[in-house]
Design an enzyme around this catalytic site. Sequence first.
Site, PDB file in Angstrom:
ATOM      1  N   GLY A 105      86.158  45.017 -15.358  1.00 48.24           N
ATOM      2  CA  GLY A 105      85.470  44.399 -16.490  1.00 48.24           C
ATOM      3  C   GLY A 105      84.138  45.013 -16.861  1.00 48.24           C
ATOM      4  CB  SER A 106      82.440  48.238 -16.285  1.00 45.78           C
ATOM      5  OG  SER A 106      83.292  49.234 -16.784  1.00 45.78           O
ATOM      6  NE  ARG A 159     102.099  43.225 -17.139  1.00 45.75           N
ATOM      7  CZ  ARG A 159     102.921  43.504 -16.131  1.00 45.75           C
ATOM      8  NH1 ARG A 159     102.436  44.039 -14.999  1.00 45.75           N
ATOM      9  NH2 ARG A 159     104.210  43.279 -16.224  1.00 45.75           N
ATOM     10  CG  LEU A 174      99.746  43.855 -25.105  1.00 45.54           C
ATOM     11  CD1 LEU A 174      98.522  43.567 -25.952  1.00 45.54           C
ATOM     12  CD2 LEU A 174     100.221  42.600 -24.381  1.00 45.54           C
ATOM     13  CG  ASN A 213      93.199  50.403 -25.358  1.00 51.44           C
ATOM     14  OD1 ASN A 213      92.784  49.681 -24.442  1.00 51.44           O
ATOM     15  ND2 ASN A 213      93.803  51.558 -25.129  1.00 51.44           N
ATOM     16  CG  HIS A 258      93.056  56.153 -23.441  1.00 48.43           C
ATOM     17  ND1 HIS A 258      93.928  55.654 -22.481  1.00 48.43           N
ATOM     18  CD2 HIS A 258      93.167  57.500 -23.372  1.00 48.43           C
ATOM     19  CE1 HIS A 258      94.529  56.661 -21.885  1.00 48.43           C
ATOM     20  NE2 HIS A 258      94.093  57.791 -22.404  1.00 48.43           N
ATOM     21  CD  GLU A 265      85.789  54.189 -20.549  1.00 47.37           C
ATOM     22  OE1 GLU A 265      86.120  53.001 -20.500  1.00 47.37           O
ATOM     23  OE2 GLU A 265      86.248  55.049 -19.763  1.00 47.37           O
TER      24      GLU A 265
HETATM   25  C1  GRF Z   1      88.304  51.962 -18.496  1.00 46.72           C
HETATM   26  O1  GRF Z   1      88.227  53.280 -18.036  1.00 46.72           O
HETATM   27  C2  GRF Z   1      89.034  51.918 -19.807  1.00 46.72           C
HETATM   28  O2  GRF Z   1      88.819  53.049 -20.587  1.00 46.72           O
HETATM   29  C3  GRF Z   1      90.471  51.849 -19.383  1.00 46.72           C
HETATM   30  O3  GRF Z   1      90.485  51.048 -18.235  1.00 46.72           O
HETATM   31  C4  GRF Z   1      89.207  51.103 -17.616  1.00 46.72           C
HETATM   32  C5  GRF Z   1      88.724  49.704 -17.525  1.00 46.72           C
HETATM   33  O4  GRF Z   1      87.519  49.603 -16.828  1.00 46.72           O
HETATM   34  N1  GRF Z   1      91.297  51.342 -20.460  1.00 46.72           N
HETATM   35  P1  GRF Z   1      86.702  48.248 -16.850  1.00 46.72           P
HETATM   36  O5  GRF Z   1      87.627  47.153 -16.338  1.00 46.72           O
HETATM   37  O6  GRF Z   1      86.276  47.997 -18.267  1.00 46.72           O
HETATM   38  O7  GRF Z   1      85.538  48.458 -15.937  1.00 46.72           O
END
Ligand code: GRF
Length: 208
Positions: free
Chosen positions: A11-12, A90, A92, A106, A108, A173
Amino acid sequence: MKLGVLISGRGSNLQALIDACAAPDYPARIAVVISNKPDAAGLDRAAAAGLTTQVVDHRGFGSKAAFEDALNDALLEHTVDLVCLAGFMRLLSAPLVEKWRDRMINIHPSLLPAFRGLDTHEKALAAGVRVHGCTVHFVRPEMDVGPILLQAVVPVLGGDDPERLAARVLAQEHIIYPEAVRLIAQGRTKVVDERVEIDGLPQPPGLA
Ligand code: GRF
């Protein structure tokens, strides 16, 4: 704009959205955080921020369709405008994704369309690319495909291993995900022919 954030783990990116929403002039708020895993660490982050959380455990349903109906019900119950997948693990299926067409995004950890799927940092190192990064995109039924909102680029440095590279990408991100949400909430994005037009997008330095 009311956000529904879907998580499965750490959940960062959720935390980055929580922090962004704390600013009074940020144009979005998190209405609900939904996890398919009861033990996701992100649920603790959400609770610490005083957010409404819900667990929709995929293992508790007889079919994928029933699981996705429950997810959709939870999103509707909280009158969510925009669904943010944030490490939601998951895939979808089309009926749910189409219900939220251009209202589900999303993050990625690669510069799409390169390196879809898992282990993107390993794949980038194996390919020998000099730059890597992350992408925020609208979700389509095909995995890690969809109109691109924002991307950030990081260098691949000598001596990088997947963890070091992942940390460099993750820092980006946390910048571009809240920024993409802001642009959508301000009504500045439009999907045209499966590309995103952004009103007033500043050109990255060197590309102007
Ligand atoms: C992140 O690297 C995101 O890009 C990918 O999954 C990871 C999730 O990390 N989809 P977090 O749970 O948000 O820390």
